[in-house]
Design a protein around this motif. Sequence first.
Motif, mmCIF file in Angstrom:
data_model
loop_
_atom_site.group_PDB
_atom_site.id
_atom_site.type_symbol
_atom_site.label_atom_id
_atom_site.label_comp_id
_atom_site.label_asym_id
_atom_site.label_seq_id
_atom_site.Cartn_x
_atom_site.Cartn_y
_atom_site.Cartn_z
ATOM 1 N N PHE A 15 0.828 -1.196 0.000
ATOM 2 C CA PHE A 15 0.000 0.000 0.000
ATOM 3 C C PHE A 15 0.872 1.261 0.000
ATOM 4 N N ASN A 16 1.963 1.237 0.739
ATOM 5 C CA ASN A 16 2.870 2.392 0.751
ATOM 6 C C ASN A 16 3.398 2.690 -0.651
ATOM 7 N N GLU A 17 3.764 1.642 -1.393
ATOM 8 C CA GLU A 17 4.259 1.819 -2.765
ATOM 9 C C GLU A 17 3.183 2.407 -3.667
ATOM 10 N N GLU A 18 1.965 1.896 -3.550
ATOM 11 C CA GLU A 18 0.885 2.368 -4.403
ATOM 12 C C GLU A 18 0.508 3.814 -4.087
ATOM 13 N N LEU A 19 0.475 4.159 -2.807
ATOM 14 C CA LEU A 19 0.127 5.529 -2.425
ATOM 15 C C LEU A 19 1.188 6.512 -2.887
ATOM 16 N N LYS A 20 2.433 6.077 -2.930
ATOM 17 C CA LYS A 20 3.511 6.938 -3.424
ATOM 18 C C LYS A 20 3.292 7.280 -4.888
ATOM 19 N N LYS A 21 2.789 6.310 -5.652
ATOM 20 C CA LYS A 21 2.482 6.566 -7.066
ATOM 21 C C LYS A 21 1.372 7.613 -7.209
ATOM 22 N N PRO A 51 -8.853 0.698 12.322
ATOM 23 C CA PRO A 51 -9.970 1.477 11.780
ATOM 24 C C PRO A 51 -9.682 1.981 10.366
ATOM 25 N N ASP A 52 -10.746 2.239 9.630
ATOM 26 C CA ASP A 52 -10.633 2.614 8.216
ATOM 27 C C ASP A 52 -9.760 3.851 8.016
ATOM 28 N N VAL A 53 -8.989 3.810 6.962
ATOM 29 C CA VAL A 53 -8.249 4.979 6.483
ATOM 30 C C VAL A 53 -8.765 5.274 5.076
ATOM 31 N N LYS A 54 -9.291 6.475 4.874
ATOM 32 C CA LYS A 54 -9.864 6.845 3.576
ATOM 33 C C LYS A 54 -8.926 7.789 2.839
ATOM 34 N N ILE A 55 -8.649 7.454 1.583
ATOM 35 C CA ILE A 55 -7.785 8.272 0.733
ATOM 36 C C ILE A 55 -8.527 8.555 -0.573
ATOM 37 N N VAL A 56 -8.514 9.812 -1.000
ATOM 38 C CA VAL A 56 -9.230 10.224 -2.212
ATOM 39 C C VAL A 56 -8.218 10.668 -3.265
ATOM 40 N N TYR A 57 -8.377 10.124 -4.450
ATOM 41 C CA TYR A 57 -7.511 10.496 -5.575
ATOM 42 C C TYR A 57 -8.395 10.866 -6.755
ATOM 43 N N GLU A 58 -8.105 12.020 -7.412
ATOM 44 C CA GLU A 58 -8.884 12.475 -8.561
ATOM 45 C C GLU A 58 -7.978 12.708 -9.764
#
Length: 777
Positions: A482-488, A528-535
């Motif tokens: 997940f860390n790798e994907e979020l960095k992208k 608990p849930d962590v929500k991340i929004v990408y547009e």
Amino acid sequence: MKQLRLIFSLVLLIQNSDATSSTSTTSTTPPLRLEDRVIDNSQVTKYEITSFTLCHATEKELEQGERSVNSSLLGYLGFSYDPISDESLFPVFDESFSECSKTPDGRFYIPNGYIVEDIGIMYYQKQVTLEEKYKSDSNAKSAGGSGEIKAGGVGGSGGGMVEHTKKKMAKEGNAMFRIIGYNEMYQLSGTFAAPFTRSFMRKIKRAIDFKSQGRHEAALYVIQKVIADYGTDVTISAKIGTFFEHHAFVASTEVSTTTETKLAVQGKVEAKLKNAAGNAGGAVTNSDSDTDGESEVDITFETWASGGPALKKYFGGKEVDLFDDSYPIALSRRTSSIGVMMEGGALGEEPHSVQHAMRRLFDDAANEYFERNTFEGCTNPENANFDYQANADDNSCEGEYCEDEKQIPNECNLVDKLLTTQNETEQDKAKKQFKYCSQNYKFVNKNGYLKLQSCGVFKQAKAFTEGHIYQKCTTNPTTEKFNEELKKLDKDRPNPCAKFTASLLNRGQSCPGNLKEHEIIEYDYVVPDVKIVYEKSMCDKEDEFDCVTIRAEIILREKITISSYWCRPQGSEYSSIGFFGYFDPEQPNNFNGQAACSHGSTPLVFFHDTTLCLKIPTPEDAELTFMYSSKDVRVKCPLNHSRQLITVVNSEKIYGCIYKKQAYYNLDTPEIVQGPYLEERVIDKDHGRSFMIIKENGKYKQKYYLESHGNNIMNQIDEHMKKLPQYNSESIEFERLQKQSVTEYIQLNYIIIVTTIIVLVLCVIACCICLKSVRKP
């Protein structure tokens, strides 16, 4: 004709009825609910006819109106019961009065199918009893059985009269004189082959559905919620009547010194209480306290009597008819576990395998509820480590609370004067002095001699070894992915383990050299849930207004591993940490009655959501001496240390050993630790599964479970975009174009602003030149 007359009488009765509603105690006929509507300018009245209305109409038609009653024995049987709070709560089985059955004396309606026996025993005690010391008769309860509970809350830690009496005797040091009376009216019993009520069955059916899907935690959460709302038992029979108790409290010293003093106080109290009991059929007035002018003895009189479904306390100025049987209560009730009922046919046509599974699930949840509210400790007030909150004695009592016997002070050595002097003035002075001494000292009679006891000093057996506790947290490979994907995506999020590491006073994640490590528990936990929004937006190359905005809402539900450790000495010795209670979210810390730690202690979160209130121990503090889980079947707490269930993790119970000393002597009555104890999110069908929701221009399009796509977030977003008509190899990314446009806009505005400033400066210069030329002669 007879039927027409009955219908006509029924209509007249409805129109003129002034009956009042039926309740569980003052049960009177429910009022008719009228709904007025106007249809085609005509007034139409809708009547709802209840069973009671039909019963009254039938009785009137049969000319039995003089025998008609307005009260019922509703709510005594088939209602849920909580033995911890000693409360009868909500109906579990349906009750109907369509048969218009009554008690043998015709005073009360009874529900269909119930059996009622007339008892008719009225009794009041002739002899006053004296209890010099408080004796606890509460025992730890377990699910799956049945039992008899008497009025007043004897069976539960929440009973008002019991808790009040305990405080007056155990905490305030009083002895109690008591006289009781009761009126046994009926024995009510019933059979419960019928299914549960619809509302109750809906809740149980939800748990059955979760269980059939293999979602044990979700099913357990629902049952914990049911127990919180309904309790654990259902009443299957009850003895109905009225009840009262007269209490008189005096300082224990007044009855523990000499026989003569004891008899004098007892004679005064008996006269008052017998007079009250003798007038029980009429009105009795009771005062908060009554001081005898002759003996100067403070005596507090109280009356507890039935008043509706619970016992009420009547004080000064209030009058109550103690044998008024218009408002009967359940003097005693026999209950059975709701879990037993589940396997006994109350679940209707559910297969036996389902009934058995639900009973086991209910019993597990009920046992956890009982154990969380079982406080083990010393229940004898005469011992040094008396625990006021304890409701289960664990044989941990040690040391007499008042250990040293000394000679009483000379000014208090007045017994001879009280017994022998004939001088009234001297007698009066001696009485007043003795009252002062009895209020400020504790006397005991040792072999005919009065001795003074020094109280309140706890003698600790030995010095303790300072202990340590800590908790580690480790992530799994999915976190790194997940860390790798979020960095992208140029996104970030907090470390999943950030809130789940802890150590006492930041002493580190290991034991000191003189202590060895003992693993309390290691388990996996979904944070608990962590929500991340990408547009991301793009437009068609040929039509820049044909655009689409992709919004990816990423919900990460990561699993971590939590490991908790206790540091203990070698051999049989124990280590200690100062202990000031514990609490889970939205639960009280019974050490101080608040969802917080006491001043001076440090809150540390262990086992993902349980707060322990700890500090470096001092000789006066309670000590946490060990922690272990139920998997350690051979582990026991040290001698005279009390075991307490702290929390439950993945069905594994976590216990703490507490050396209470005197720290629990003056605490208040504990609050009930109510469920549900699991987090509500366990009922989410996607609990523990990370997913991503794709929206196009704000509209929902698709949901992806990340593990099904190798947790490749960026690739999945790109794959979705490739399917859009706006996407092609020569497409213009609107996001980049927008940034470029913004940059060009800023540059253009900069040029315009600079040009404007230059023009303005030139204009000012030109104006100045003109002014100068005009001023020249």
